[in-house]
Scaffold this active site. Sequence first.
Site, short mmCIF file in Angstrom:
data_model
loop_
_atom_site.label_atom_id
_atom_site.label_comp_id
_atom_site.label_asym_id
_atom_site.label_seq_id
_atom_site.Cartn_x
_atom_site.Cartn_y
_atom_site.Cartn_z
N ASP A 138 50.28 -0.15 25.63
CA ASP A 138 51.04 1.11 25.59
C ASP A 138 50.88 1.82 24.25
OD1 ASP A 138 52.48 -1.04 24.59
OD2 ASP A 138 54.31 -0.64 25.71
N HIS A 139 50.27 1.16 23.27
CA HIS A 139 49.93 1.81 21.99
C HIS A 139 48.43 2.13 21.96
CE1 HIS A 139 53.60 0.52 19.59
NE2 HIS A 139 53.71 -0.21 20.68
N ASP A 189 53.25 -1.57 13.46
CA ASP A 189 54.19 -0.92 14.38
C ASP A 189 55.55 -0.92 13.72
OD1 ASP A 189 55.86 -0.08 16.36
OD2 ASP A 189 55.28 -1.61 17.83
N ASN A 209 48.80 -2.22 18.08
CA ASN A 209 49.74 -3.07 18.80
C ASN A 209 49.12 -3.36 20.16
OD1 ASN A 209 51.74 -3.96 20.64
ND2 ASN A 209 53.36 -3.23 19.29
N ASP A 229 53.33 4.02 14.84
CA ASP A 229 52.43 3.11 14.12
C ASP A 229 51.94 3.84 12.88
OD1 ASP A 229 51.87 0.80 16.27
OD2 ASP A 229 51.97 2.74 17.29
N ASN A 232 58.08 0.94 14.66
CA ASN A 232 59.13 1.29 15.62
C ASN A 232 60.08 2.34 15.06
OD1 ASN A 232 58.90 0.09 18.27
ND2 ASN A 232 59.10 -1.91 17.30
N GLU A 247 52.16 -7.74 18.22
CA GLU A 247 52.56 -8.20 19.56
C GLU A 247 51.47 -9.05 20.21
OE1 GLU A 247 54.88 -4.64 21.56
OE2 GLU A 247 55.49 -6.58 22.37
#
Length: 255
Positions: free
Chosen positions: A246-247, A146, A7, A217, A148, A34
């Site tokens: 941030d991933h 991802d 991501n 993930d 989530n 993303e």
Amino acid sequence: MRIATYNVNGVNGRLPVLLRWLNETQPDVACLQELKAPQENFPREAIAEAGYNAVWHGQKSWNGVAILSKHDIVETGRGLPGDPTDEQSRYIEAEVKGITIGCLYLPNGNPAPGPKFDYKLQWFDRLITYADGLVKSDKPVIITGDYNVMPTEIDVYKPERWVDDALFRPETRAAFHKLLGQGWTDAVRTLYPNEVIYTFWDYFRNAYGRNAGLRIDHFLLSPQLKEKLQKAGVDKHVRGWEKTSDHAPVWIELK
DNA sequence: ATGTCGGGATACTCCCGA
């Protein structure tokens, strides 16, 4: 064959980091989420110069998914079936070397409860319906990206703080386990049943420095690929780079 | 409640989504 998911949180803002990681780890296939870029703003030339073919489904401002491949790639689907009114770019699928690879960006769903959480659960239901057809097709299939979702308590640094969050609520975890129950293998967890493994660290409060992370993930493998799984890991150091996502990237290796 | 990002709108600072 190494397949990765990442991501990127903005494919153009993240381009130097993405290219550095591709060059360093040389995955055969890289699934991205993303993108945060419309279809025409995907950095196709830079990706091609790095040695990758690509299919992508962009969207202005938000979402967007792509599959990069060093080998020939044929797109087999874009958009998750089941709701023709859904305009969010969260699923793309392609075939590489005989393997069907689904790349997804499952909705975050916060705040929960609320319409965003409802959308998350509806999207999950559509995924469960579609994935059931894939797992019964007897083809080698990977669904990665991802999700989530933190599937279990070991996947959250402080589970008690996350019980009301859309990524960890009982409904969310139940949906993930219903999906797994179709016969999918969670590749990373299967190879490392008891390890604390994270793939995401918030930008807030020095989460990476404190290792306050989440495992969201995932790689889901169809039964015939389970036998070919050799290695899996997280490129955790990439999360420590300047101007990073941030991933962190996650990868598997198949025989 | 807070915090930090990328993208985009209205634009030199805000908001949204995460």
